[in-house]
Design a protein around this motif. Structure first.
Motif, PDB file in Angstrom:
ATOM      1  N   ILE A 416      16.189  -8.146  13.371  1.00  0.00           N
ATOM      2  CA  ILE A 416      16.668  -8.218  14.783  1.00  0.00           C
ATOM      3  C   ILE A 416      17.419  -9.059  14.937  1.00  0.00           C
ATOM      4  O   ILE A 416      17.041 -10.452  14.849  1.00  0.00           O
ATOM      5  N   PRO A 417      18.745  -9.153  15.479  1.00  0.00           N
ATOM      6  CA  PRO A 417      19.783 -10.338  15.355  1.00  0.00           C
ATOM      7  C   PRO A 417      19.197 -11.296  16.808  1.00  0.00           C
ATOM      8  O   PRO A 417      18.528 -10.749  17.536  1.00  0.00           O
ATOM      9  N   ASP A 418      19.356 -12.618  16.419  1.00  0.00           N
ATOM     10  CA  ASP A 418      18.956 -13.510  17.460  1.00  0.00           C
ATOM     11  C   ASP A 418      19.937 -13.345  18.645  1.00  0.00           C
ATOM     12  O   ASP A 418      19.451 -13.458  19.908  1.00  0.00           O
ATOM     13  N   MET A 419      21.151 -12.925  18.432  1.00  0.00           N
ATOM     14  CA  MET A 419      21.969 -12.904  19.772  1.00  0.00           C
ATOM     15  C   MET A 419      22.069 -11.424  20.183  1.00  0.00           C
ATOM     16  O   MET A 419      21.760 -10.438  19.546  1.00  0.00           O
ATOM     17  N   ALA A 420      22.345 -11.376  21.478  1.00  0.00           N
ATOM     18  CA  ALA A 420      22.166 -10.024  22.159  1.00  0.00           C
ATOM     19  C   ALA A 420      23.406  -9.240  21.577  1.00  0.00           C
ATOM     20  O   ALA A 420      24.281  -9.854  21.630  1.00  0.00           O
ATOM     21  N   VAL A 421      23.352  -7.979  21.635  1.00  0.00           N
ATOM     22  CA  VAL A 421      24.583  -6.990  21.295  1.00  0.00           C
ATOM     23  C   VAL A 421      24.710  -6.119  22.450  1.00  0.00           C
ATOM     24  O   VAL A 421      23.895  -5.360  23.060  1.00  0.00           O
ATOM     25  N   ALA A 422      25.854  -6.371  23.160  1.00  0.00           N
ATOM     26  CA  ALA A 422      26.434  -5.504  24.406  1.00  0.00           C
ATOM     27  C   ALA A 422      25.128  -5.866  25.497  1.00  0.00           C
ATOM     28  O   ALA A 422      24.805  -4.830  26.057  1.00  0.00           O
ATOM     29  N   GLY A 423      24.526  -7.044  25.416  1.00  0.00           N
ATOM     30  CA  GLY A 423      23.676  -7.169  26.516  1.00  0.00           C
ATOM     31  C   GLY A 423      22.218  -6.973  26.215  1.00  0.00           C
ATOM     32  O   GLY A 423      21.237  -7.012  27.117  1.00  0.00           O
ATOM     33  N   GLY A 424      21.944  -6.057  25.056  1.00  0.00           N
ATOM     34  CA  GLY A 424      20.839  -5.729  24.649  1.00  0.00           C
ATOM     35  C   GLY A 424      20.335  -5.922  23.405  1.00  0.00           C
ATOM     36  O   GLY A 424      20.809  -6.890  22.823  1.00  0.00           O
ATOM     37  N   GLN A 425      19.063  -5.209  22.974  1.00  0.00           N
ATOM     38  CA  GLN A 425      18.587  -5.800  21.635  1.00  0.00           C
ATOM     39  C   GLN A 425      18.745  -4.858  20.523  1.00  0.00           C
ATOM     40  O   GLN A 425      18.763  -3.569  20.743  1.00  0.00           O
ATOM     41  N   LEU A 426      19.371  -5.180  19.605  1.00  0.00           N
ATOM     42  CA  LEU A 426      19.443  -4.192  18.477  1.00  0.00           C
ATOM     43  C   LEU A 426      18.554  -4.524  17.105  1.00  0.00           C
ATOM     44  O   LEU A 426      18.317  -5.657  17.003  1.00  0.00           O
ATOM     45  N   SER A 427      18.045  -3.580  16.559  1.00  0.00           N
ATOM     46  CA  SER A 427      17.191  -3.603  15.679  1.00  0.00           C
ATOM     47  C   SER A 427      17.450  -2.833  14.715  1.00  0.00           C
ATOM     48  O   SER A 427      17.967  -1.425  14.871  1.00  0.00           O
ATOM     49  N   ILE A 428      17.109  -3.230  13.442  1.00  0.00           N
ATOM     50  CA  ILE A 428      17.390  -2.073  12.291  1.00  0.00           C
ATOM     51  C   ILE A 428      16.283  -2.307  11.287  1.00  0.00           C
ATOM     52  O   ILE A 428      15.764  -3.159  10.856  1.00  0.00           O
ATOM     53  N   ASN A 429      15.951  -0.954  10.941  1.00  0.00           N
ATOM     54  CA  ASN A 429      14.824  -0.723  10.057  1.00  0.00           C
ATOM     55  C   ASN A 429      15.296   0.116   8.769  1.00  0.00           C
ATOM     56  O   ASN A 429      15.902   0.966   8.821  1.00  0.00           O
ATOM     57  N   VAL A 430      14.776  -0.535   7.499  1.00  0.00           N
ATOM     58  CA  VAL A 430      14.954   0.234   6.469  1.00  0.00           C
ATOM     59  C   VAL A 430      13.766   0.432   5.675  1.00  0.00           C
ATOM     60  O   VAL A 430      12.775  -0.433   5.548  1.00  0.00           O
ATOM     61  N   ASN A 431      13.587   1.633   5.126  1.00  0.00           N
ATOM     62  CA  ASN A 431      12.391   2.023   4.469  1.00  0.00           C
ATOM     63  C   ASN A 431      12.853   2.970   3.222  1.00  0.00           C
ATOM     64  O   ASN A 431      13.563   3.862   3.213  1.00  0.00           O
ATOM     65  N   ALA A 432      11.847   2.601   2.100  1.00  0.00           N
ATOM     66  CA  ALA A 432      12.442   3.337   1.100  1.00  0.00           C
ATOM     67  C   ALA A 432      10.983   3.513   0.097  1.00  0.00           C
ATOM     68  O   ALA A 432      10.157   2.623   0.290  1.00  0.00           O
ATOM     69  N   ARG A 433      10.852   4.516  -0.626  1.00  0.00           N
ATOM     70  CA  ARG A 433       9.818   4.685  -1.482  1.00  0.00           C
ATOM     71  C   ARG A 433       9.969   5.531  -2.497  1.00  0.00           C
ATOM     72  O   ARG A 433      10.741   6.747  -2.468  1.00  0.00           O
ATOM     73  N   VAL A 434       9.338   5.306  -3.574  1.00  0.00           N
ATOM     74  CA  VAL A 434       9.386   6.270  -4.767  1.00  0.00           C
ATOM     75  C   VAL A 434       7.895   6.629  -5.280  1.00  0.00           C
ATOM     76  O   VAL A 434       7.125   5.545  -5.413  1.00  0.00           O
ATOM     77  N   ILE A 435       7.702   7.840  -5.310  1.00  0.00           N
ATOM     78  CA  ILE A 435       6.215   8.300  -5.590  1.00  0.00           C
ATOM     79  C   ILE A 435       6.180   9.185  -7.004  1.00  0.00           C
ATOM     80  O   ILE A 435       6.925   9.958  -6.919  1.00  0.00           O
ATOM     81  N   SER A 436       5.238   8.803  -7.791  1.00  0.00           N
ATOM     82  CA  SER A 436       4.856   9.738  -8.713  1.00  0.00           C
ATOM     83  C   SER A 436       3.414  10.023  -8.809  1.00  0.00           C
ATOM     84  O   SER A 436       2.503   9.012  -8.604  1.00  0.00           O
ATOM     85  N   ARG A 437       3.231  11.248  -8.931  1.00  0.00           N
ATOM     86  CA  ARG A 437       1.881  11.825  -8.952  1.00  0.00           C
ATOM     87  C   ARG A 437       1.492  12.528 -10.256  1.00  0.00           C
ATOM     88  O   ARG A 437       2.238  13.551 -10.669  1.00  0.00           O
ATOM     89  N   ASN A 438       0.376  12.522 -10.837  1.00  0.00           N
ATOM     90  CA  ASN A 438       0.002  13.203 -12.252  1.00  0.00           C
ATOM     91  C   ASN A 438      -0.293  14.391 -11.881  1.00  0.00           C
ATOM     92  O   ASN A 438      -0.368  15.553 -12.543  1.00  0.00           O
ATOM     93  N   SER A 439      -1.309  14.612 -10.739  1.00  0.00           N
ATOM     94  CA  SER A 439      -1.968  15.834 -10.409  1.00  0.00           C
ATOM     95  C   SER A 439      -1.736  16.394  -8.908  1.00  0.00           C
ATOM     96  O   SER A 439      -1.434  15.499  -8.157  1.00  0.00           O
ATOM     97  N   LEU A 440      -1.474  17.671  -8.839  1.00  0.00           N
ATOM     98  CA  LEU A 440      -1.207  18.379  -7.653  1.00  0.00           C
ATOM     99  C   LEU A 440      -2.471  17.909  -6.681  1.00  0.00           C
ATOM    100  O   LEU A 440      -3.665  18.139  -6.980  1.00  0.00           O
ATOM    101  N   ASP A 441      -2.192  17.530  -5.291  1.00  0.00           N
ATOM    102  CA  ASP A 441      -2.924  17.363  -4.235  1.00  0.00           C
ATOM    103  C   ASP A 441      -2.934  18.719  -3.467  1.00  0.00           C
ATOM    104  O   ASP A 441      -2.090  18.821  -2.528  1.00  0.00           O
ATOM    105  N   GLU A 442      -3.944  19.789  -3.528  1.00  0.00           N
ATOM    106  CA  GLU A 442      -3.993  20.799  -2.684  1.00  0.00           C
ATOM    107  C   GLU A 442      -5.188  21.024  -2.118  1.00  0.00           C
ATOM    108  O   GLU A 442      -6.249  20.724  -2.416  1.00  0.00           O
ATOM    109  N   SER A 443      -5.190  21.732  -0.800  1.00  0.00           N
ATOM    110  CA  SER A 443      -6.238  21.853  -0.226  1.00  0.00           C
ATOM    111  C   SER A 443      -6.650  23.587   0.018  1.00  0.00           C
ATOM    112  O   SER A 443      -5.542  24.360   0.054  1.00  0.00           O
TER     113      SER A 443
END
Length: 809
Positions: A416-443
């Motif tokens: 979240i920048p300290d300075m206002a952007v166009a008079g408002g608040q700008l927020s940036i979010n980044v998410n990443a994940r890598v998943i490895s599973r050996n067995s199938l999870d089924e119901s």
């Protein structure tokens, strides 16, 4: 009239005598952990001595200086009060008599009728000695002597860590140790008791010919720690004896041995080390079980699908079970931290079965992480492995341990920048994940049937990954009438890949073929998608002030315009992190109501409702939320099936959602309560509800909780679920308390768990004893635990874990 020479000698002799007195008295207090010379050196250089007395007598013939009558001396932060203080230059002894009280600069109080000490601090004698250390430990004796500058001996002494009763200062403390001799060794930092009696509330309980403890002011000292006792149905009675090695000021080692009547000897060792910027620990434990088959309960014994019993729980009597765990955290600098929490064990539930401290939770998250925090900005990257410590057979459809993934890695970044952007608040979010599973999870349907169609694929075997970036801008405008308008712009982009094994692809095909699902099989190996949102929130806080109260009613409406969610309805992408979604009053006004990034709320939607809060002069407070959500246009994401059917039964799968609401209150007398629920949008029938009530006060504390969830067949719950949890605690007297808790499954007619206990607690002693039971909802098999703990301040703890009962304070 005294001459200037006499006055100078008085100051010189007085300063020397007082330095002797302060230094020699140190060994009798918290100074039990200090060298006398160290104490002398702590008097700041250039300190002035202030001396007040009724009479100051100089005897040049006997070479003595004597202060008589209401003597008060202050030197370097140390204070002395006595009726008479005399210093003899020939014998180099100092004698203070008459209600002597010495308060060292560290706060230690020393009282005596008579102190006689040499000025080299090595030898001395004290009559009627009473010592109060800084940490509120108390020594008293008829007399005391110091020899060789190392050993201090209390004759006919008493030791306790209990503060004297204000109303009855002469009454016996909760506990104390009376001994013919109490010997403090200033070099070894130990206190030895000889011919001792341990008294409890003034009654002798045990005669101890000799025993030794660490100096009460020493935090780390090698030696045996107080043993503990535990009991478990499968393990039997266990006695644990730990030994502590204080190897260095920065690292130590604790070795423990526990003997179980049913399973044999369990060995444990823990190494801990501290650095300037962090610390780490390493723990190992192992046992060669005598009776592994004791862990096979009727539920697992009757399960027969060609699966083998978990090798760690039973089977081979010579099977070794063990674990190795390590934890650490280090500050790289003021913003960045690095750490880990890793558990390795021979089978999935060893640490939980043997209650290994720090590793016995039902779901243990092993992780290695790097975090950064600066103002409102946050960074976190970690590798994770979820370990379910369950006592089930390999292949049991209820087993979850083997289906848990490796997360290599997960990344979160918020800026979240300290300075206002166009008079408002700008927020940036980044998410990443890598998943490895050996067995199938089924119901599947319940009970297990291999021919039953797949209903959910909670996790695919193989690898899958996703990268998400999102930016949001919003700004609030307030009109003259108090209406608050907050326009919002958000843009998000995702890219992901899937590498599923053949079993997972087959399960997805079976799920798509299930008539209850009604979806197409369209699993993609790679996906790129986006979501753009234009939103407006309108809030109008209205304040109502009355004679004895004030109330704020805040009608709120939100409108979000956006395209449809991409790649839904065709089982095209896995859902790993958005499975725990619950629609209730707390999520009503969320822009994206999914709990994770794998799903995106799409289509145009409006959220309408109100918030309320009230405050009364009497101290009562109230709050409420109520509202409904509307799908205005486009595809309803909550009506589009995915691999876990996360939108099913959510209350959002129709164009007009169920109603959600919450009402709560609290009072200054300790009463509090809340009612929340989700109600059918047409019939107002209860779909989900939770009722909480609590009272916290003296002498009684109470809590009650009722939870209801309507049947969810696609999740395997074919009937409604009702559960009640009750807890209570009452103070029978000032320090005595009885408490209990129970959880009852109304639908299954099973008391899932219950427990009762009682406790005593004061400033120097704690006693807790508990008894708890847990029952399997299917087999009704009962598991029992008994726990107790005795804690003597400065002496140590004795007993076992009492965490099996959720106590109410």
């Amino acid at each position: 009239m005294r001459s200037h020479r006499q006055a100078g000698l008085a100051r010189l002799y007085g300063a020397t005598a007082l330095a002797c007195l302060f230094a020699c008295a140190v060994p009798f207090g918290s100074a039990l952990a200090q060298d006398v010379n160290t104490m002398a050196q702590k008097v700041p250089s250039g300190s002035q001595m202030l001396l007040a007395a009724d009479t100051l007598v100089y005897n040049n013939d006997k070479h003595t200086v004597t202060a008589v009558g209401s003597v008060q001396i202050d030197y370097g932060g140390n204070k002395l009060v006595a009726q008479r203080v005399e210093y003899n230059r020939d014998t180099k002894r100092l004698v203070a008599t008459g209600a002597v009280e010495l308060i060292n600069s560290d706060g230690t109080k020393i009282n005596s009728d008579h102190i006689d000490i040499t000025d080299d601090f090595a030898d001395g004698f004290v009559n009627a000695l009473r010592v109060e250390t800084v940490n509120k430990a108390y020594f008293a004796s008829e007399s005391g002597e110091r020899m060789g500058g190392v050993l201090t001996t209390f004759h006919n002494g008493v030791y306790t860590a209990c503060e004297p009763c204000e109303d009855k200062p002469d009454s016996a403390p909760t506990w104390r140790v009376k001994a013919r001799k109490i010997i403090w060794n200033g070099e070894k930092k130990t206190v030895r008791f000889e011919n001792a009696n341990f008294e409890f509330f003034g009654f002798p309980l045990a005669y101890l010919p000799a025993f030794e403890i660490a100096d009460p002011t020493v935090k780390r000292k090698s030696g045996f720690l107080i043993p503990s006792i535990t009991y478990n149905t499968n393990l039997g009675l266990g006695v644990k004896v730990p030994y502590y090695f204080a190897l260095s000021p920065t690292y130590d080692l604790t070795v423990s041995g526990t003997g179980y009547t049913k399973q044999g000897f369990l060995g444990e060792a823990e190494w801990r080390q501290r650095f300037n910027n962090g610390e780490y620990s390493l723990k190992i434990a192992g046992i060669k079980q005598q009776d592994p088959d004791a862990f096979i309960n009727s539920n697992t014994a009757n399960f027969d699908n060609g699966h083998n019993v978990d090798s760690g729980a039973s089977g081979d009597p010579t099977k070794f079970r063990g674990m190795m765990g390590t934890k650490g955290q280090f500050a790289i600098n003021e913003r960045w931290n690095f750490g880990w929490d890793v558990l390795l064990q021979t089978d999935k539930d060893f640490s939980r079965t043997y209650n290994i401290d720090g590793y016995g939770d039902l779901v243990h998250q092993s992780s290695v992480y790097l975090t950064g925090l600066s103002g409102r900005n946050y960074f976190d990257v970690r590798a994770m492995r979820f370990q379910v410590q369950e006592n089930t057979l390999s292949g049991d459809p209820s087993a979850r341990g083997g289906e848990q993934p490796w997360v290599l890695p997960s990344l979160d970044y918020a800026y979240i920048p300290d300075m206002a952007v166009a008079g408002g608040q700008l927020s940036i979010n980044v998410n990443a994940r890598v998943i490895s599973r050996n067995s199938l999870d089924e119901s599947f349907e319940t009970p297990y049937d291999a021919s039953t169609p797949v209903q959910r694929v909670a996790g695919i075997a193989g690898q899958n990954g996703r990268f998400t970036a999102e930016a949001e801008w919003k700004r609030t405008f307030t009109t003259d009438g108090g209406l608050q308008l907050t326009p919002l712009l958000a843009l998000r982009g995702d890219t992901s890949y899937v590498n599923a094994d053949s079993a997972s692809l087959q399960a997805i095909q079976q799920m798509a073929a299930n008539p209850a699902i009604g979806a197409a099989d369209d699993m993609r190996t790679s996906v790129a998608r986006y979501m753009a949102t234009l939103g407006l929130e309108m809030r109008w806080p209205l304040l109502f002030s009355m004679a004895n109260s004030s109330h704020i009613l805040e009608p709120t409406a939100q409108v979000f315009l956006r395209p449809n969610e991409q790649y839904v309805g065709g089982l095209a992408i896995p859902n790993e992190d958005a499975q725990s979604f619950v629609f209730d009053a707390t999520t009503l006004f969320e822009r994206d109501k999914f709990s994770g990034y794998d799903r995106i709320e799409g289509g145009s939607r409006a959220n309408v409702g109100f918030r309320y809060s009230g405050a009364f002069d009497s101290g009562w407070g109230t709050n409420a939320i109520f509202g409904q959500s509307y799908q205005l246009a486009g595809l309803n994401s909550f009506d589009a099936p995915d691999l876990v059917n996360v939108g099913a039964y959510s209350g959002l799968q129709t164009s007009k959602s169920d109603y959600v609401g919450l009402v709560g209150f609290n009072s200054p007398s300790g009463f509090s309560g809340s009612v929340s629920g989700r109600f059918d949008e047409q019939t107002f029938e209860v779909r989900r509800a939770e009722i909480k009530a609590a009272y916290s006060g003296l002498p009684v504390s109470l809590s009650a909780k009722y939870a209801f969830i309507e049947a969810q067949p696609l999740y395997g719950f074919t009937t409604d679920r009702h559960e009640v949890t009750l807890g209570a605690s009452t103070h029978l007297a000032q320090n005595w308390r009885v408490f209990g808790t129970s959880t009852y499954d109304i639908q299954q007619n099973v008391l899932v768990k219950d427990g009762v206990g009682f406790a005593y607690n004061d400033s120097c002693f704690t006693y807790v004893m508990t008894f708890s039971q847990s029952r399997d909802t299917i087999t009704k098999e009962v598991s029992q635990n008994v726990g107790f703990n005795l804690s003597f301040r400065t002496l140590g703890d004795f007993g076992s874990s009492t965490s099996s009962v959720d106590t109410i304070q």
